[in-house]
Enzyme design. Structure first.
Site, short mmCIF file in Angstrom:
data_model
loop_
_atom_site.label_atom_id
_atom_site.label_comp_id
_atom_site.label_asym_id
_atom_site.label_seq_id
_atom_site.Cartn_x
_atom_site.Cartn_y
_atom_site.Cartn_z
N SER A 92 0.84 -1.20 0.00
CA SER A 92 0.00 0.00 0.00
C SER A 92 0.88 1.26 0.00
CB SER A 92 -0.94 -0.06 1.22
OG SER A 92 -2.03 0.78 1.07
N HIS B 230 -7.94 -5.37 -0.02
CA HIS B 230 -6.73 -4.64 0.37
C HIS B 230 -6.22 -5.09 1.74
CE1 HIS B 230 -3.84 -1.48 -0.28
NE2 HIS B 230 -4.03 -1.05 0.95
N ASP C 173 -8.67 -6.43 -4.41
CA ASP C 173 -8.44 -5.05 -3.93
C ASP C 173 -9.38 -4.09 -4.65
OD1 ASP C 173 -7.25 -2.50 -3.25
OD2 ASP C 173 -5.39 -3.56 -2.82
#
Lengths: 354, 354
Positions: free
Chosen positions: B140, B328, B299
């Site tokens: 991320s 995610h 995601d």
């Protein structure tokens, strides 16, 4: 309370039908329930050319009129008698801001999808004498109502086309809708629903719109800057921020907060399995309509797999996935390719003998 | 300001390194910037067994320690010297709530991904004399830093593994992050960043958490009730609402609002093309590291196609998509299958001669 957004000048012409005092599934009632509806075409003598379209969250009959109905289209008023009914609480039919006394504003009762469908049935029977619908078609919350119709009154629904929606709301959808509601109710200007103008809730409506921007469209819509091709009157948009502010936020900022909350609460609880003690397969198994289930491929909260799982439980059904880079908001008909695909599917469906 | 969440008792042991006064790319500076970091394993004499891990939004070194690092794993401390560096503003490194004077709280300056990477380089060189990294891996916002490392200091990065993140932030991500930020700043208790305790911003933090619940996980996570298998200590969760309130909201409610906003602003602007006048292909073309790009299949805001488009621009790279129904938040390592796949990919990458 006056809100110019909910007028024929903005939304296009509509009629009002008085349903009378209407008892609600969740308890309580609406005195003198008014359904706002618009019709296109003529009901034939056999009364077998009627199509019903219930509206989606925050929507009215207008989008259907402008984007889906017209000569040469699947929904051709020269052949069909099309009735678009605004859902209860959408701002045109009886809603918190246009009610008085015991159901005004924050006192507006909880309304369920089933209430809408029962009220719509009264409208069709009492006002037009319609006993059978050639088609029920709706998108999103309109799909919820379409499913409810097909499960609840199977003998009345010959064909059904739920677009971008589910028969049983999902947990993800419930949580998504919660963020929309909390964006509004957390605004100090909301005052527990007793604001004196929707403009006092502008911050909350803006945050609500911004969450829609993230889930209502698609990652690819924003990446490809699809908005560059969207025209409103003579206006085009220059940047992501411009489109966000002057299109998405601008649209939602006109709306009534209590109307949105009434619809959101209803959306969260859409579930045809309420008729079968929670058994979704049994509920969907009741459907006798020829049904085309039409998810949108890029939809972020009614993903095709959720719709496909329900379609598999409907006896006489097909899955017809619609292409739209606009995701859920593909429903607005930004793309000719999407509209052409809807028309092709609806034409196929309407030509299927039942 | 005291916040027990940002202590070794909660986060596990870490060291502080004083970078000195640190000028920021966006202007201003942080006097005596402290980087909080944790190391696992021993740096060998050749100093060629170092692995760097930058942290993600709201994260610390702890998740990496608990979920990804261990004997027999790809990130094995008996073989590698692993340095996990907490990003600036994450609550452990210098952050609004642990600063005083001219950079305290709302006065904390804007920090960019490039600032983190330059500060991390100083830490590695000054503290350990590390000139070359066997691997940079992060998820991320950690992926954003990984890309920044590989583009900015290609001679130092032999291998790179960005998980669930992009080199250039997307418009959709920008808008998503905006909703997270507005959920916090709209809380009257936020007081423009000058609250006297993070608990005064509980409502905003809760709404922020709720938006994460919708985008951070996946529609399928909620549909399959994956949370039933998640244990926290001896606690399991009984309902969707229980998991939302007592896991997702409970975690975010401990955090500092200004820390989250500092990271969110940084996240919105991650973009390696800042080094090449906006030319992403040219920027990614600079990468000499052997690179495995690892999006997570479910995601919702770093979708695989966005990551694949960037991978195609990186000379010596492969796309290795990770499976996780958690979307995610798969990054947290809820699934053994996901962790096994990460390990397999990282082992392959670390065994690739460069």
């Amino acid at each position: 309370m006056q809100n110019d957004f909910y007028t024929p000048e903005v939304q296009g012409a509509y009629e009002l039908h008085d349903i009378g005092d209407f008892d609600l599934e969740e308890g309580g009632s609406i005195p003198g329930l008014q359904l706002a509806y618009a019709t296109y075409g003529e009901l034939n003598e056999a009364k077998d050319n009627a199509i019903l379209i219930p509206t989606w969250f925050s929507g009215t009959h207008q989008t259907w009129e402008l984007a889906y109905i017209g000569p040469g289209r699947a929904l051709d008023p020269s052949r069909w008698f099309i009735v678009v009914v605004n859902q209860i609480g959408n701002g045109l039919s009886t809603s918190p801001h246009n009610s008085t006394g015991p159901i005004a504003m924050s006192k507006f009762p909880k309304v369920r999808i089933g209430d809408d469908v029962r009220a719509q049935r009264q409208l069709l029977v009492d006002r037009f004498g319609i006993e059978r619908l050639a088609l029920v078609v709706g998108g999103s919350m309109g799909a919820q109502q379409t499913y409810e119709w097909a499960v609840r009154f199977p003998e009345m629904v010959l064909r059904a086309a739920p677009l971008a929606g589910t028969a049983q709301n999902t947990p993800h959808d419930f949580l998504f809708t919660k963020t929309l509601m909390d964006a509004i109710t957390s605004d100090p200007g909301f005052q527990g629903g007793e604001y004196s103008s929707h403009t006092e809730v502008a911050d909350g409506l803006r945050r609500h719109a911004d969450i829609w921007a993230v889930l209502g469209l698609s990652t690819e819509f924003w990446k490809t800057e699809f908005w560059r091709g969207i025209e409103v009157g003579d206006t085009r948009f220059a940047t992501t921020e411009d489109f966000l502010e002057n299109f998405i936020e601008a649209v939602f900022l006109q709306m009534d907060p209590n109307a949105l909350l009434t619809m959101a609460w209803k959306w969260q609880r859409g579930d045809v399995a309420r008729h079968t003690g929670g058994d979704l397969a049994q509920a969907l198994g009741r459907i006798t309509a020829k049904t085309f289930v039409m998810p949108i491929d890029e939809d972020m909260f009614f993903p095709p797999r959720d719709c496909a799982a329900e379609q598999a439980l409907i006896p006489n059904s097909e899955l017809r996935t619609l292409p739209s880079v606009c995701g859920h908001f593909g429903l607005f008909g930004f793309e000719q390719s999407y509209l052409a695909e809807v028309d092709r599917n609806l034409s196929d469906l309407l030509e299927t003998p039942v």
